[in-house]
Design a protein around this motif. Structure first.
Motif, mmCIF file in Angstrom:
data_model
loop_
_atom_site.group_PDB
_atom_site.id
_atom_site.type_symbol
_atom_site.label_atom_id
_atom_site.label_comp_id
_atom_site.label_asym_id
_atom_site.label_seq_id
_atom_site.Cartn_x
_atom_site.Cartn_y
_atom_site.Cartn_z
ATOM 1 N N GLU A 182 0.832 -1.205 0.000
ATOM 2 C CA GLU A 182 0.000 0.000 0.000
ATOM 3 C C GLU A 182 0.865 1.252 0.000
ATOM 4 O O GLU A 182 0.572 2.227 -0.707
ATOM 5 C CB GLU A 182 -0.933 -0.024 1.208
ATOM 6 C CG GLU A 182 -2.019 1.022 1.183
ATOM 7 C CD GLU A 182 -2.974 0.841 0.008
ATOM 8 O OE1 GLU A 182 -3.368 1.857 -0.592
ATOM 9 O OE2 GLU A 182 -3.300 -0.332 -0.316
ATOM 10 N N ASN A 183 1.946 1.259 0.778
ATOM 11 C CA ASN A 183 2.857 2.413 0.817
ATOM 12 C C ASN A 183 3.512 2.645 -0.538
ATOM 13 O O ASN A 183 3.668 3.798 -0.989
ATOM 14 C CB ASN A 183 3.932 2.206 1.881
ATOM 15 C CG ASN A 183 3.407 2.410 3.285
ATOM 16 O OD1 ASN A 183 2.442 3.151 3.493
ATOM 17 N ND2 ASN A 183 4.025 1.774 4.258
ATOM 18 N N VAL A 184 3.901 1.543 -1.208
ATOM 19 C CA VAL A 184 4.519 1.690 -2.534
ATOM 20 C C VAL A 184 3.512 2.238 -3.539
ATOM 21 O O VAL A 184 3.826 3.123 -4.356
ATOM 22 C CB VAL A 184 5.083 0.333 -3.008
ATOM 23 C CG1 VAL A 184 5.589 0.431 -4.448
ATOM 24 C CG2 VAL A 184 6.215 -0.118 -2.096
ATOM 25 N N PHE A 282 11.961 3.807 -14.186
ATOM 26 C CA PHE A 282 12.228 3.189 -12.881
ATOM 27 C C PHE A 282 13.345 3.936 -12.148
ATOM 28 O O PHE A 282 13.258 4.206 -10.949
ATOM 29 C CB PHE A 282 12.605 1.714 -13.079
ATOM 30 C CG PHE A 282 12.928 0.983 -11.807
ATOM 31 C CD1 PHE A 282 11.913 0.481 -10.998
ATOM 32 C CD2 PHE A 282 14.253 0.800 -11.390
ATOM 33 C CE1 PHE A 282 12.217 -0.191 -9.817
ATOM 34 C CE2 PHE A 282 14.551 0.133 -10.225
ATOM 35 C CZ PHE A 282 13.530 -0.365 -9.433
ATOM 36 N N SER A 283 14.419 4.276 -12.900
ATOM 37 C CA SER A 283 15.546 4.987 -12.299
ATOM 38 C C SER A 283 15.113 6.360 -11.778
ATOM 39 O O SER A 283 15.501 6.766 -10.676
ATOM 40 C CB SER A 283 16.676 5.133 -13.318
ATOM 41 O OG SER A 283 17.758 5.851 -12.771
ATOM 42 N N ARG A 284 14.315 7.088 -12.567
ATOM 43 C CA ARG A 284 13.863 8.402 -12.127
ATOM 44 C C ARG A 284 12.967 8.303 -10.892
ATOM 45 O O ARG A 284 13.075 9.115 -9.972
ATOM 46 C CB ARG A 284 13.098 9.099 -13.271
ATOM 47 C CG ARG A 284 13.960 9.490 -14.443
ATOM 48 C CD ARG A 284 13.335 10.619 -15.241
ATOM 49 N NE ARG A 284 11.949 10.348 -15.607
ATOM 50 C CZ ARG A 284 11.582 9.723 -16.729
ATOM 51 N NH1 ARG A 284 12.501 9.305 -17.576
ATOM 52 N NH2 ARG A 284 10.297 9.550 -16.988
ATOM 53 N N VAL A 285 12.105 7.300 -10.896
ATOM 54 C CA VAL A 285 11.193 7.146 -9.758
ATOM 55 C C VAL A 285 11.977 6.865 -8.478
ATOM 56 O O VAL A 285 11.721 7.459 -7.418
ATOM 57 C CB VAL A 285 10.178 6.012 -10.025
ATOM 58 C CG1 VAL A 285 9.373 5.709 -8.771
ATOM 59 C CG2 VAL A 285 9.246 6.408 -11.163
ATOM 60 N N MET A 286 12.960 5.986 -8.576
ATOM 61 C CA MET A 286 13.689 5.585 -7.374
ATOM 62 C C MET A 286 14.567 6.714 -6.826
ATOM 63 O O MET A 286 14.829 6.767 -5.623
ATOM 64 C CB MET A 286 14.573 4.358 -7.680
ATOM 65 C CG MET A 286 13.780 3.088 -7.950
ATOM 66 S SD MET A 286 12.660 2.632 -6.617
ATOM 67 C CE MET A 286 11.068 2.929 -7.394
ATOM 68 N N PRO A 294 13.955 2.384 -0.356
ATOM 69 C CA PRO A 294 13.925 1.259 0.587
ATOM 70 C C PRO A 294 12.590 0.518 0.573
ATOM 71 O O PRO A 294 12.559 -0.703 0.753
ATOM 72 C CB PRO A 294 14.192 1.921 1.939
ATOM 73 C CG PRO A 294 13.873 3.351 1.765
ATOM 74 C CD PRO A 294 14.197 3.664 0.340
ATOM 75 N N LEU A 295 11.481 1.255 0.354
ATOM 76 C CA LEU A 295 10.185 0.586 0.273
ATOM 77 C C LEU A 295 10.149 -0.410 -0.888
ATOM 78 O O LEU A 295 9.790 -1.576 -0.735
ATOM 79 C CB LEU A 295 9.073 1.639 0.081
ATOM 80 C CG LEU A 295 8.549 2.365 1.320
ATOM 81 C CD1 LEU A 295 7.673 3.531 0.895
ATOM 82 C CD2 LEU A 295 7.783 1.419 2.212
ATOM 83 N N PHE A 296 10.538 0.079 -2.069
ATOM 84 C CA PHE A 296 10.465 -0.745 -3.266
ATOM 85 C C PHE A 296 11.506 -1.876 -3.210
ATOM 86 O O PHE A 296 11.258 -2.983 -3.697
ATOM 87 C CB PHE A 296 10.681 0.108 -4.515
ATOM 88 C CG PHE A 296 10.143 -0.516 -5.761
ATOM 89 C CD1 PHE A 296 8.825 -0.307 -6.132
ATOM 90 C CD2 PHE A 296 10.933 -1.333 -6.540
ATOM 91 C CE1 PHE A 296 8.314 -0.898 -7.273
ATOM 92 C CE2 PHE A 296 10.429 -1.928 -7.686
ATOM 93 C CZ PHE A 296 9.109 -1.707 -8.060
ATOM 94 N N LEU A 300 10.718 -5.716 -3.690
ATOM 95 C CA LEU A 300 11.373 -6.512 -4.726
ATOM 96 C C LEU A 300 12.052 -7.748 -4.126
ATOM 97 O O LEU A 300 11.957 -8.856 -4.661
ATOM 98 C CB LEU A 300 12.395 -5.642 -5.465
ATOM 99 C CG LEU A 300 12.974 -6.194 -6.776
ATOM 100 C CD1 LEU A 300 11.871 -6.380 -7.805
ATOM 101 C CD2 LEU A 300 14.066 -5.279 -7.297
ATOM 102 N N LEU A 301 12.722 -7.575 -2.974
ATOM 103 C CA LEU A 301 13.383 -8.707 -2.315
ATOM 104 C C LEU A 301 12.364 -9.763 -1.873
ATOM 105 O O LEU A 301 12.604 -10.962 -1.982
ATOM 106 C CB LEU A 301 14.196 -8.225 -1.110
ATOM 107 C CG LEU A 301 15.483 -7.466 -1.429
ATOM 108 C CD1 LEU A 301 16.112 -6.925 -0.156
ATOM 109 C CD2 LEU A 301 16.477 -8.354 -2.170
ATOM 110 N N ARG A 302 11.221 -9.280 -1.362
ATOM 111 C CA ARG A 302 10.191 -10.238 -0.945
ATOM 112 C C ARG A 302 9.648 -11.005 -2.155
ATOM 113 O O ARG A 302 9.365 -12.203 -2.065
ATOM 114 C CB ARG A 302 9.055 -9.498 -0.232
ATOM 115 C CG ARG A 302 9.470 -8.921 1.104
ATOM 116 C CD ARG A 302 8.287 -8.332 1.846
ATOM 117 N NE ARG A 302 8.728 -7.541 2.982
ATOM 118 C CZ ARG A 302 7.914 -7.067 3.918
ATOM 119 N NH1 ARG A 302 6.618 -7.301 3.852
ATOM 120 N NH2 ARG A 302 8.399 -6.347 4.920
#
Length: 640
Positions: A182-184, A282-286, A294-296, A300-302
């Protein structure tokens, strides 16, 4: 020159050569120095220090002419060698010096000469791994080929994750999946609300294709609402659904990150809202939001973790299924083998049945005719011949030790060892009239005993032929049991009689070997005589096959004992043959496993069948064996 050094102190050239062989695998990352005196060791340490190397490990030998323990204690006091791992190698004589070094905490490991093969390598491998983990945590992967790669990799991952988490403002990794997703979603929609040139926020109808298996993928789809199914082709080319993704899941993550072809085909199942990102977006968003990265990243790791877990579980299930199929296949093959064997032996048994029956009838007739001759014409035979004939045809077995003891006792009375042995074998050693006759007329007694020997051999030969023929008949019956489920009757069984009958069967093979029988007084047991006979035949046959060509010795020992308060009979078949290797002992009772030497026939079912028969008689079987010395197989049978 490497960053770290290993110093070896030993003045024994043979030991140094062993060190060089076992330490060579570490030479790529550690410089190796070999010295033979304390003076040279100190000079080498100075050289290492001058060239800004760190001493990672010191190996020192200790004996009366080389005080390696004192040298290692001294190293602990120097700043540039204090952190080095220290290994003492001693001859095991100067215990006090070793204990002193251990008690002062100056040793990391202590070895005793002579060193077993690879023990120094394993010790150094462990100690250097420990040293690098503490000393150089930033470059652990550089040493993965020489040291414990699993420990180094685990520590590297732990260090990387620790540094990564330290960069987070909040502990996002502790959030539930739904809250994290939800946060992402909120953060991404907030970003594209301002500007969405690529139309990243999209809505698809059902059956819309997102990725296709085996094709390139340049996008990452983040599902904000709806449902997507992933399909994978099987060996027949049919699409199989493997997983479904819903809100908060990623589609195309692996191919997006690695650049590989899509692993599966992704199709929307319902009306689905997604955020479609290419690499630039993706790069611009991050980089736009310090909290979004850290949220994303956690999300992604999960995603990758769940995919890895699914892969592992699928592989485990496949391996379990494969093992089950292999086991089933093996059982079917075994059953087929036994079925074929049953058909084979049924035919053999049928062919043997008629001649064996004829032999049995002939032996019975011959025994009756010989007895008739003795009864009708007693005057042509020596006195006691008729009684001795009957005795030799029905005599019970005598153990080797009892025969020797009675022979020695009679020899003291007669003074003739050879004659004493003959009388004991004929069971005439208790006949006072014969003993008196021998003492008064020795020459005549010898002739008389010689005549009786012929009579006894006639009776024992008839008994042997009858026993062997009957045993063949029993074997034929046993062979038939492989082809059909015949149930043998339960009755009282004389263990010694069964053993003696088996020895008669193998009499020809045992002529060139020495047989020792040590029989205890055994009670009759309740069981199946033919089945037990199969056990004795298998065990004695195996023992004979294992005997050396010369000086072979077969021992058969019986005894009574108690196990958990219950009475048991123990039968030991012992040989001085080749023995059984340790790695083969665990498989000795498995079906289709054989230890027969090349050239000897073995189906690999003998001991397996023996074990089953003995278990049916409420007993068990075990063995002791030493390669080159022989094997002892112990059979325990309930005496209740």
């Amino acid at each position: 020159m490497n960053d770290y050094a290993i110093l070896c102190l030993d003045n024994n050239p043979v030991s140094v050569e062993q060190y060089q062989n076992e330490l060579m695998p570490f030479a790529g990352r550690f410089d190796l120095y070999y010295v033979d005196s304390l003076t040279e060791a100190q000079q080498t340490l100075d050289f290492i220090h001058e060239h800004s190397q760190d001493v990672a490990l010191v190996i020192a030998s200790h004996h009366h002419a080389l005080q390696g323990a004192d040298f290692l204690i001294h190293l602990d006091q120097l700043p540039h060698t204090k952190t080095a791992r220290k290994v003492l190698i001693s001859a095991g004589k100067d215990i006090q010096a070793i204990l002193s070094a251990v008690n002062e905490g100056r040793l990391d490991h202590c070895l005793t000469k002579p060193l077993q093969d690879k023990v120094l390598y394993k010790t150094v491998h462990k100690e250097l791994t420990h040293y690098i983990l503490e000393k150089d945590p930033e470059n652990l992967l550089n040493y993965s080929h020489e040291l414990d790669s699993k420990k180094l990799m685990r520590a590297h991952i732990d260090n990387s994750m620790r540094r990564f988490r330290q960069g987070f403002i909040n502990d996002y990794h502790q959030m539930p999946d739904s809250e994290l997703a939800e946060n992402v979603i909120v953060s991404l929609y907030a970003f594209f609300e301002k500007k969405d040139e690529t139309k990243a926020c999209r809505t698809y109808s059902a059956n819309h294709l997102l990725t296709k298996e085996g094709e390139e993928n340049q996008y990452l789809w983040f599902i904000t609402n709806g449902e997507v199914a992933l399909f994978k082709k099987d060996e027949q080319g049919q699409d199989r659904e493997v997983v479904r993704h819903q809100k908060g899941n990623l589609v195309g993550g692996m191919s997006f990150v690695t650049g590989e072809l899509s692993f599966s085909t992704a199709i929307t199942l319902t009306k689905t809202h997604v955020i479609k990102l290419d690499r630039d977006v993706f790069s611009r968003v991050m980089h736009s939001d310090s909290q979004l990265l850290p949220l994303f990243t956690n999300l992604l790791l999960r995603h990758f973790n769940r995919r890895l877990q699914r892969s592992i579980l699928t592989k485990l299930k496949l391996e379990e299924t494969l093992e089950s199929l292999e086991s089933t296949q093996k059982q079917l093959i075994d059953q087929e083998k036994l079925a074929v064997l049953g058909q084979l032996v049924a035919g053999v048994a049928h062919e043997l049945n008629n001649p064996v029956a004829a032999i049995l009838r002939g032996v019975e007739t011959l025994s009756q005719e010989v007895q008739w001759i003795f009864d009708t014409y007693p005057e042509i035979f020596p006195p006691d011949a008729n009684q001795l004939l009957h005795q030799s045809m029905t005599i019970s077995p005598m153990s080797t030790s009892e025969e020797r003891q009675r022979s020695r006792t009679l020899e003291k009375t007669l003074g003739d060892r050879h004659l004493a042995k003959k009388l004991v074998k004929l069971r005439l050693d208790a006949r006072e009239d014969i003993l008196h006759q021998i003492k008064t007329n020795a020459s005549g007694a010898h002739d008389y005993i010689s005549q009786l020997e012929h009579v006894a051999r006639t009776g024992s030969t008839l008994r042997s032929v009858q026993v062997c023929a009957q045993r063949i008949a029993d074997m034929v019956k046993g062979l038939k049991s492989y082809a059909r489920d015949d149930k043998e009757r339960i009755c009282q069984v004389d263990i010694h009689e069964g053993l003696e009958d088996t020895l008669v069967i193998f009499e020809n093979k045992l002529k060139r070997h020495h047989v020792i029988k040590e029989y205890d007084t055994l009670p009759l047991i309740t069981g199946q005589p033919t089945a037990l006979q199969q056990v004795w035949v298998n065990l004695i046959s195996n023992a004979i096959d294992a005997l050396p060509e010369k000086n072979g010795q077969l021992e058969i020992i019986t005894a009574t004992l108690k196990h958990h308060g219950q009475p048991y009979i123990r039968v030991t078949v012992q040989d001085n043959g080749i023995g059984i290797a340790e790695e083969m002992k665990a498989h000795i009772f498995e079906l289709n496993f054989t230890t027969k030497k090349e050239g000897n026939f073995g189906l690999g079912i003998g001991l397996s069948v023996c074990q089953q028969i003995i278990q049916q008689h409420h007993g068990w079987i075990d063995l002791d064996s030493t390669v080159g010395k022989g094997t002892s197989i112990h059979v325990y049978l309930s005496a209740q």
